[in-house]
Design an enzyme around this catalytic site. Structure first.
Site, PDB file in Angstrom:
ATOM      1  N   CYS A  46       0.831  -1.215   0.000  1.00  0.00           N
ATOM      2  CA  CYS A  46       0.000   0.000   0.000  1.00  0.00           C
ATOM      3  C   CYS A  46       0.863   1.262   0.000  1.00  0.00           C
ATOM      4  CB  CYS A  46      -0.904  -0.050   1.237  1.00  0.00           C
ATOM      5  SG  CYS A  46      -1.719   1.487   1.660  1.00  0.00           S
ATOM      6  N   CYS A  49       0.111   3.736   2.792  1.00  0.00           N
ATOM      7  CA  CYS A  49       0.598   3.194   4.067  1.00  0.00           C
ATOM      8  C   CYS A  49       2.077   3.529   4.244  1.00  0.00           C
ATOM      9  CB  CYS A  49       0.412   1.682   4.122  1.00  0.00           C
ATOM     10  SG  CYS A  49      -1.303   1.145   4.031  1.00  0.00           S
TER      11      CYS A  49
END
Length: 119
Positions: A46, A49
């Site tokens: 991600c 993230c």
């Protein structure tokens, strides 16, 4: 390692860096033992993230909150139990109770303010 760092490690928590959650029981123990816990549900693949990771590390180092990280790929059941539908998702707990749910990249100043409100 200092004696206080060893004591923190023995208790299973450290206030200066994120704690990687190994199980639902591990998370529950943190929520029970710590006043304010910021849980970062993330995935290695991600992009947002990864953008949030240094912010979360700073929060762990600079605030009284305990920061926990949950890899949703490794802990799928835990992510499901917490209703995680997208990453990053941050859950802020105060005194064992869910206080806030934040989805997406968050500003550090905003996170610090929210932690201080519940601290």
């Amino acid at each position: 390692m200092s004696d206080s760092a060893e004591a923190n490690d023995a208790a299973g928590t450290s206030t200066t860096e994120p704690v990687h959650i190994e199980s639902g029981e591990h998370l529950q123990t943190l929520l029970t033992e710590e006043d304010v816990v910021l849980v970062d549900f993330y995935a290695d693949w991600c992009g947002p993230c990864k953008m949030l990771e240094p912010v979360v590390a700073d929060i762990a180092a600079e605030t009284d909150a305990t920061v926990a990280k949950v890899d949703i790929d490794e802990r799928q059941a835990l992510a499901q139990e917490n209703g995680i539908r997208g990453v990053p998702t941050l859950l802020l707990y105060a005194n064992g109770e869910l206080a806030e749910r934040m989805v997406g990249v968050q500003e550090k100043s905003s996170l610090v303010d929210r932690i201080e409100q519940h601290g």
